[in-house]
Design a protein around this motif. Structure first.
Motif, PDB file in Angstrom:
ATOM      1  N   UNK A   1      -7.364   4.529  -8.176  1.00 44.13           N
ATOM      2  CA  UNK A   1      -6.554   5.390  -7.313  1.00 44.13           C
ATOM      3  C   UNK A   1      -7.429   6.018  -6.232  1.00 44.13           C
TER       4      UNK A   1
ATOM      5  N   UNK B   1      -8.059   3.204  -3.527  1.00 50.83           N
ATOM      6  CA  UNK B   1      -7.025   2.961  -2.512  1.00 50.83           C
ATOM      7  C   UNK B   1      -6.914   4.162  -1.572  1.00 50.83           C
TER       8      UNK B   1
ATOM      9  N   UNK C   1       3.239  12.907  12.921  1.00 47.86           N
ATOM     10  CA  UNK C   1       3.833  11.584  13.109  1.00 47.86           C
ATOM     11  C   UNK C   1       4.645  11.163  11.894  1.00 47.86           C
TER      12      UNK C   1
ATOM     13  N   UNK D   1      -0.682   0.458  -6.902  1.00 43.83           N
ATOM     14  CA  UNK D   1       0.333   1.479  -7.137  1.00 43.83           C
ATOM     15  C   UNK D   1       0.186   2.630  -6.154  1.00 43.83           C
ATOM     16  N   UNK D   2      -1.043   2.894  -5.681  1.00 43.87           N
ATOM     17  CA  UNK D   2      -1.219   3.938  -4.663  1.00 43.87           C
ATOM     18  C   UNK D   2      -0.379   3.635  -3.432  1.00 43.87           C
ATOM     19  N   UNK D   3      -0.388   2.368  -3.005  1.00 41.79           N
ATOM     20  CA  UNK D   3       0.409   1.976  -1.840  1.00 41.79           C
ATOM     21  C   UNK D   3       1.898   2.045  -2.151  1.00 41.79           C
TER      22      UNK D   3
ATOM     23  N   UNK E   1       3.339   4.094  -4.220  1.00 44.49           N
ATOM     24  CA  UNK E   1       3.730   5.509  -4.205  1.00 44.49           C
ATOM     25  C   UNK E   1       3.978   5.958  -2.762  1.00 44.49           C
ATOM     26  N   UNK E   2       3.054   5.592  -1.871  1.00 44.78           N
ATOM     27  CA  UNK E   2       3.231   5.947  -0.461  1.00 44.78           C
ATOM     28  C   UNK E   2       4.532   5.354   0.070  1.00 44.78           C
TER      29      UNK E   2
ATOM     30  N   UNK F   1       7.574   7.334  -1.292  1.00 40.02           N
ATOM     31  CA  UNK F   1       7.735   8.652  -0.677  1.00 40.02           C
ATOM     32  C   UNK F   1       8.255   8.530   0.755  1.00 40.02           C
TER      33      UNK F   1
ATOM     34  N   UNK G   1      12.016   9.516   2.629  1.00 41.64           N
ATOM     35  CA  UNK G   1      12.149  10.437   3.774  1.00 41.64           C
ATOM     36  C   UNK G   1      12.874   9.785   4.949  1.00 41.64           C
ATOM     37  N   UNK G   2      12.633   8.488   5.165  1.00 37.41           N
ATOM     38  CA  UNK G   2      13.205   7.820   6.350  1.00 37.41           C
ATOM     39  C   UNK G   2      13.981   6.570   5.960  1.00 37.41           C
TER      40      UNK G   2
ATOM     41  N   UNK H   1       9.028   7.711  13.571  1.00 36.69           N
ATOM     42  CA  UNK H   1       7.967   7.848  12.568  1.00 36.69           C
ATOM     43  C   UNK H   1       8.175   6.935  11.369  1.00 36.69           C
TER      44      UNK H   1
ATOM     45  N   UNK I   1       5.603   4.053  10.034  1.00 43.05           N
ATOM     46  CA  UNK I   1       5.082   4.102   8.666  1.00 43.05           C
ATOM     47  C   UNK I   1       5.392   2.803   7.930  1.00 43.05           C
TER      48      UNK I   1
ATOM     49  N   UNK J   1       3.028   0.048   9.246  1.00 45.46           N
ATOM     50  CA  UNK J   1       1.652   0.286   8.810  1.00 45.46           C
ATOM     51  C   UNK J   1       1.492  -0.076   7.342  1.00 45.46           C
ATOM     52  N   UNK J   2       2.438   0.395   6.508  1.00 44.55           N
ATOM     53  CA  UNK J   2       2.346   0.081   5.078  1.00 44.55           C
ATOM     54  C   UNK J   2       2.499  -1.414   4.846  1.00 44.55           C
TER      55      UNK J   2
ATOM     56  N   UNK K   1      -0.852  -2.960   5.690  1.00 42.18           N
ATOM     57  CA  UNK K   1      -1.892  -2.603   4.711  1.00 42.18           C
ATOM     58  C   UNK K   1      -1.636  -3.313   3.379  1.00 42.18           C
TER      59      UNK K   1
END
Lengths: 541, 204
Positions: free
Chosen positions: A216, A219, A239, B27-29, B31-32, B35, B39-40, B127, B131, B134-135, B138
């Motif tokens: 974790x 990343x 942003x 899993x970090x990605x 989670x992002x 989230x 939101x969007x 935004x 996002x 970008x995700x 990545x």
């Protein structure tokens, strides 16, 4: 006992290759342990000098020896080196590598080549972290936590530092995988789970955290790096990103990481206390299971670093409650160490003194942790030097002193020579006094409201800051004396036999230093527990 | 028991532990993603509709098939059918390369439209859209890197099969490579619906 030359040198002279290559290409867990140990001590000394510089700057209000930018860089690099290069690998990689296979009756770890690779990752990560000080836009100034948005905007060389920490994570993961596999697969005949030394149990719990939490961090640091290169804005509130999300991702690793730092230290203390009290460890299974419980519960409490960052009241309540739960297995450990001492035949040898200092300081640090874990008092204490004092009480007074205890306990085994006890006790006394003067003042001035991470402060905080700085000098004097004495012991201490302390674990039954492949032609067969001192007598030296 | 003693179970055990770390890395990605998607949802739906589902679906089939061929290679090796085993290894590498080539065309189309991390086009868009892409870059980039590492790994093991170092008696390296390859496959099975399919369902 006037003989000063050893005619036996164990694994130092045995091995497939001679000379420097015999070290750089070795897959012997003992040599890798020694390589780690050397690097770790050097890193500790470098970061200690930086720590002394921080204290010197804070001796009086206003600029003393450095300006704000240099101060920010100094505490950042002090943190990065101490956390990632000293304390995370310290006991695990140096003593764990050397002792884990011997403790379970094996001849090496499961993956010796990966073990060497992990050391090279450590060296590469360390070089990158140090290079970040001198190259690019100057030393990183973000604090070791690399908080966004500052870390994605500052012009200093965060890129290299982040990359270094990422590679150090690899080193940590490889060690973790290696240790878990080794403990499961390579225990000698008769070495049941109930006969594992407590040090092995704590390494086992630690290795699981290394495996489950470190990716974790990996990343998260990659994302900081990518943000700096591409400016994607995933953590940028302007942003649509969310900086709080960064803090969550970071602490999901970095809170469990403090248990990577402290658990092996608890293991060391659990080996030393029974040996010098001549009594079996009190509550073996409670100690073993509380290690795993700390690892488990410690993985669920990360957001207690973020009460002041902005979270729902419910989340604060839940994380506060979980934080208090961690105190239970920690208190079980302290209780059991004290119970082991009760009615024991206590010998105050240097390793024992360091272990006792560990219990005292870890208890203070742990109680301070409860003051910070309670949301109400945390709002007052957050970002004050109380936090810094608390952290050093657990990490330095705890894990650091356990590292020194381990040095005094096992260096005779590593080298076959005993250091002088009198200077060791004097060094311990200086360190114990200096440590408590330094960090207790820091906690006190923090309660008065002194913020952390400022190079300047209000005049009313001066008295306690002055006391703290004087404490840092006493502490440093003790540390230097300790290392000088240990070095003298390595060079020309008295030769010791197999078992100078009268320990009952397997490493004390083989020569000092151990031979290549640890045990002779026959694999060991274990017939009794690790703290069964019946008939075990310490060798004269 | 000497230092050279072999422990296949231990080697596989270690590999499983390593795969845990890979899951948590990704899993970090995820989670992002979760989230930001929460939101969007509308931005994500629109951006997701811009991805090329045809190539995505094709790549899913390619990757699943490559997992099959590598598993067949293990079975062939265990039955001591070296030629077949080598053939299946080569087939896996070929499929992996096809996956990367498809990915290359997919990425280059997007980049030619000015969509890539840090582009002016994305900086000016909503935004959530920025996002999402970008995700997307990545996550698929990190996954692509794993595919590339997998190719190198399988080629190395193929060489070792030819030289007889990996064989029916000692197949653990091929078994471990297969475990790794299945994980890379499994991650794609999450990446594909997350980016290409699910966000579209959140139209307001």
């Amino acid at each position: 006992m006037t003989e000063t030359t050893l005619n036996y040198s164990g694994f130092y002279t045995e091995g497939p290759r001679k000379g420097i290559l015999g070290w750089l290409l070795t897959t012997d867990h003992k040599r890798i342990g020694i390589l780690y140990l050397g690097c770790i001590v050097v890193m500790f000394l470098i970061a200690m000098v930086l720590g002394l510089a921080i204290r010197l700057e804070l001796i009086a209000p206003g600029k003393t020896i450095m300006g704000p930018q240099a101060y920010n860089a100094t505490f950042t690099v002090h943190g990065i080196i101490m956390i990632f290069l000293f304390i995370i690998p310290s006991i695990v990689a140096a003593f764990g590598n050397f002792l884990l296979p011997i403790h379970i009756g094996a001849r090496d770890v499961s993956f010796p080549k990966l073990n060497l690779l992990s050391w090279y990752c450590y060296v590469a990560g360390g070089l990158l972290a140090i290079a970040s000080i001198f190259t690019g836009g100057g030393a990183p100034d973000t604090g070791w936590t690399f908080y966004v948005p500052f870390s994605t905007q500052t012009t200093t060389n965060v890129n290299l530092a982040v990359l270094g920490a990422f590679i150090l994570g690899f080193s940590s993961i490889l060690t973790g995988i290696n240790f878990v596999t080794t403990i499961h697969r390579l225990r000698a005949k008769g070495m049941t789970w109930g006969r594992l030394p407590m040090f092995v149990w704590t390494l086992y719990a630690t290795a699981w955290i290394q495996i489950l939490a470190t990716p974790m961090l990996g990343i998260t640091l990659v994302l900081v790096f990518l943000e700096r290169i591409f400016g994607a804005g995933l953590f940028d509130a302007a942003r649509g990103g969310d900086p709080i999300l960064y803090q969550h991702l970071f602490w999901i690793y970095s809170h469990p990481a403090v248990y990577i730092m402290i658990l092996p230290g608890m293991g060391v203390v659990s080996e030393i206390i029974p040996t010098f009290a001549r009594k079996p460890l009190f509550g073996y299974w409670a100690m073993a299971i509380s290690s795993l419980a700390i690892a488990f519960a410690g993985s669920l409490v990360w957001a207690h670093h973020m009460y002041a960052s902005g979270m729902s009241d419910l989340a604060v309540l839940v994380f506060s409650f979980l934080t208090f739960i961690v105190a239970i297995p920690s208190a079980i450990k302290v209780f059991n160490w004290i119970s082991t001492l009760y009615k024991g035949s206590i010998e105050l040898a240097p390793p024992m003194l360091f272990a006792l200092a560990f219990i005292f300081q870890f208890a203070i640090g742990g109680l301070g942790g409860l003051a910070l874990g309670a949301a109400a008092s945390d709002v007052h204490l957050h970002d004050t030097s109380f936090v810094v004092g608390h952290f050093h009480y657990t990490m330095f007074g705890g894990a650091g002193f356990a590292f020194f205890a381990a040095l005094h306990f096992w260096l005779p085994k590593f080298t076959g020579r005993m250091y002088r006890h009198k200077p060791a006790v004097i060094a311990w006394g200086l360190m114990f006094v200096g440590f408590n003067v330094l960090y207790m003042s820091m906690q006190a001035v923090g309660i008065q409201g002194m913020p952390r991470r400022y190079y300047d402060y209000l005049p009313e905080f001066q008295a306690l800051n002055l006391v703290a700085t004087v404490g840092s000098w006493i502490l440093a004097a003790g540390i230097l004396l300790m290392f000088y004495n240990l070095w003298q012991g390595i060079r020309r201490g008295r030769p010791v036999g197999n078992n100078p302390w009268g320990g009952a674990t397997l490493e004390w039954q083989i020569p000092s230093p151990p031979p290549l492949e640890n045990f002779g032609a026959e694999d060991p067969v274990v017939t009794k527990g690790p703290y069964d001192y019946k008939g075990v007598v310490a060798d004269e030296y | 028991m000497s230092i050279e003693h072999r422990d296949d179970t231990g080697a596989r055990f270690g590999m499983w532990l390593f795969l845990y770390t890979e899951v948590i890395l990704f899993s970090g990605l995820f989670v992002l993603f979760a989230m930001t998607q929460a939101r969007f949802p509308e931005h994500f739906a629109a951006a997701s509709a811009g991805l090329n589902t045809t190539i995505g679906t094709l790549n899913t089939f390619v990757l699943l098939t490559s997992s099959l061929t590598l598993s067949l290679s293990v079975t062939a090796l265990q039955l001591n059918k070296i030629r077949q085993s080598l053939l299946f290894c080569s087939g896996t590498v070929l499929l992996a390369v096809i996956f990367l080539v498809n990915k290359y065309f997919e990425w280059s189309t997007e980049i030619s439209h000015g969509i890539y991390p840090g582009s002016d086009h994305l900086a000016e868009s909503a935004p959530g859209t920025a996002a999402f892409f970008n995700l997307y870059f990545f996550t698929t980039g990190l996954h692509g890197l794993h595919i590339f590492i997998g190719i190198v790994l399988i080629l190395t093991v193929t060489g070792m099969i030819i030289r007889g170092k990996v064989s029916a008696e000692c197949p653990v390296l091929l078994v471990n490579s297969t475990l790794y390859w299945h994980l890379v496959d499994l991650i794609w099975i999450f990446v594909f619906p997350l980016f290409y399919l699910i966000p579209r369902g959140f139209h307001g």
